[in-house]
Scaffold this active site. Structure first.
Site, mmCIF file in Angstrom:
data_model
loop_
_atom_site.group_PDB
_atom_site.id
_atom_site.type_symbol
_atom_site.label_atom_id
_atom_site.label_comp_id
_atom_site.label_asym_id
_atom_site.label_seq_id
_atom_site.Cartn_x
_atom_site.Cartn_y
_atom_site.Cartn_z
ATOM 1 N N ASN A 36 7.260 -0.176 1.795
ATOM 2 C CA ASN A 36 8.316 0.382 0.702
ATOM 3 C C ASN A 36 8.463 2.074 1.305
ATOM 4 O O ASN A 36 7.714 2.770 0.993
ATOM 5 C CB ASN A 36 7.846 0.400 -0.639
ATOM 6 N N TRP A 37 9.646 2.251 1.927
ATOM 7 C CA TRP A 37 9.757 3.640 2.499
ATOM 8 C C TRP A 37 10.349 4.350 1.342
ATOM 9 O O TRP A 37 10.499 5.545 1.841
ATOM 10 C CB TRP A 37 11.087 3.548 3.543
ATOM 11 N N LYS A 38 10.773 4.013 0.145
ATOM 12 C CA LYS A 38 11.284 4.741 -0.726
ATOM 13 C C LYS A 38 12.093 5.714 -0.175
ATOM 14 O O LYS A 38 12.889 5.155 0.657
ATOM 15 C CB LYS A 38 10.018 5.620 -1.490
ATOM 16 N N HIS A 60 10.094 -1.048 -9.598
ATOM 17 C CA HIS A 60 8.694 -0.150 -9.071
ATOM 18 C C HIS A 60 8.730 0.582 -10.118
ATOM 19 O O HIS A 60 9.679 1.143 -10.911
ATOM 20 C CB HIS A 60 9.355 0.418 -7.967
ATOM 21 N N GLU A 107 8.443 3.881 -10.237
ATOM 22 C CA GLU A 107 9.212 5.189 -9.937
ATOM 23 C C GLU A 107 10.649 4.771 -10.673
ATOM 24 O O GLU A 107 11.076 5.675 -11.230
ATOM 25 C CB GLU A 107 9.369 5.633 -8.866
ATOM 26 N N GLU A 131 0.630 -2.478 -9.009
ATOM 27 C CA GLU A 131 0.397 -1.159 -8.494
ATOM 28 C C GLU A 131 0.023 -0.062 -9.500
ATOM 29 O O GLU A 131 0.903 0.099 -10.212
ATOM 30 C CB GLU A 131 2.046 -0.591 -7.802
ATOM 31 N N GLY A 148 0.703 7.198 -4.398
ATOM 32 C CA GLY A 148 1.000 8.490 -3.942
ATOM 33 C C GLY A 148 -0.189 9.431 -4.044
ATOM 34 O O GLY A 148 -0.149 10.476 -3.738
ATOM 35 N N SER A 181 -1.882 3.907 -2.518
ATOM 36 C CA SER A 181 -2.652 4.303 -1.655
ATOM 37 C C SER A 181 -3.315 3.355 -0.589
ATOM 38 O O SER A 181 -4.554 3.590 -0.280
ATOM 39 C CB SER A 181 -3.478 5.382 -2.110
ATOM 40 N N GLY A 198 3.302 2.481 0.713
ATOM 41 C CA GLY A 198 4.165 3.516 0.444
ATOM 42 C C GLY A 198 4.058 4.219 1.831
ATOM 43 O O GLY A 198 4.524 4.185 2.814
ATOM 44 N N GLY A 199 3.361 5.566 1.697
ATOM 45 C CA GLY A 199 3.365 6.590 2.638
ATOM 46 C C GLY A 199 2.768 5.887 4.046
ATOM 47 O O GLY A 199 3.340 6.055 4.918
HETATM 48 P P1 13P Z 1 1.697 4.806 -1.579
HETATM 49 O O1 13P Z 1 1.020 3.880 -0.675
HETATM 50 O O2 13P Z 1 2.295 6.020 -0.956
HETATM 51 O O3 13P Z 1 0.510 5.108 -2.683
HETATM 52 O O4 13P Z 1 2.970 4.107 -2.565
HETATM 53 C C1 13P Z 1 2.536 2.840 -2.938
HETATM 54 C C2 13P Z 1 3.864 2.324 -3.669
HETATM 55 O O5 13P Z 1 4.367 2.906 -4.501
HETATM 56 C C3 13P Z 1 4.358 1.109 -2.877
HETATM 57 O O6 13P Z 1 5.726 0.684 -3.521
#
Ligand code: 13P
Length: 248
Positions: A9-11, A94, A96, A166, A172, A211, A232-233
């Site tokens: 997930n590149w966000k 998600h 967010e 999640e 993050g 994470s 994510g990251g």
């Molecule tokens: P991180 O891997 O950066 O913690 O993000 C997880 C995430 O929200 C994937 O959708």
């Protein structure tokens, strides 16, 4: 036996210039893996994903979708538009989007239905905040989030979704749920799927997100009910993402 699935997930990250080597690197490295793999990019880059990933083992998808099929919904992107760009997956709900865009369980469920109606696989995200966990409400929160989706789908449709657990406090932050903590929630989610349909309980992949990195991926994905990761990251670096795919 559920085949593992690792989704990036590149966000809201990337650019045409930065995405090209990342997509090429992932496509080249994913070939040898025995797991499914996909990237969910910002909508403007889906054409680039299609161009660089078509014919490779890497699928692609979006990070959100409208609950509507078409019409006067400025700024929204429909499921059929995502299909036009070759998407296989779309993330819905998600944390967010829930936190910053006020998405309710019901709206998320409608988005999952819109995705499925167009032929996309929705990746339905659920997860509790730190406050909710500390108040002992984790099960209640995540089961209500999943239940809203199950209520709008029949058993056969439920077998076609992907679920992602999640924990909001792990996203993050570098704080990961321990494998045992994650497994406990995954097992509960699987039981809930099973109550809807035995096939869904056995076959739906439940990903862990929050994470997940190359150094903790293997242990998390070794748990009975953890069928992959939503990353994510670490999905923004080809080497890290591929290390997680290899772990799967
Ligand atoms: P991180 O891997 O950066 O913690 O993000 C997880 C995430 O929200 C994937 O959708």
């Amino acid at each position: 036996m559920r085949r593992k699935l690792v989704v990036g997930n590149w966000k809201m990250n990337g650019s045409l210039a930065a995405n090209a080597p990342l997509l090429k690197g992932v496509a080249e490295g994913a070939g040898a893996a025995g797991a499914d793999c996909a990237v969910c990019a910002p909508a403007p880059y889906l054409a680039q994903c299609q161009q660089l990933l078509a014919g490779t083992p890497v699928a692609w998808g979006a990070q959100d979708v409208s609950r509507h099929a078409s019409g006067a919904y400025t700024g929204e992107v429909s499921a059929s538009m995502l299909m036009d760009f070759g998407c296989s997956y779309v993330i819905v709900g998600h944390s967010e989007r829930r936190a910053y865009h006020g998405e309710s369980n019901e709206l998320v469920a409608q988005k999952a239905v819109a995705a499925m109606s167009a032929g996309l696989t929705p990746i339905v995200c659920v997860g509790e905040t730190l406050e909710e966990r500390e108040a002992g409400r984790t099960t209640q929160v995540v089961s209500a989030q999943l239940e809203a989706v199950l209520a709008l789908l029949d058993g056969q449709q439920v077998s076609g979704i992907v679920v992602a657990y999640e924990p909001v406090w792990a996203i993050g932050t570098g704080k990961t749920a321990t494998p045992a903590m994650a497994q406990e929630v995954h097992a509960q989610l699987r039981m809930q799927l099973k109550e809807k349909s035995a096939d869904a309980g056995a076959g739906v992949r439940i990903l862990y997100g929050g994470s997940m990195k190359p150094d903790n991926a293997r242990e998390l994905m070794a748990q009975t009910d953890i069928d992959g990761g939503l990353i994510g990251g670490a999905s923004l670096k080809a080497a890290d993402f591929l290390a997680i795919v290899q772990a799967a």
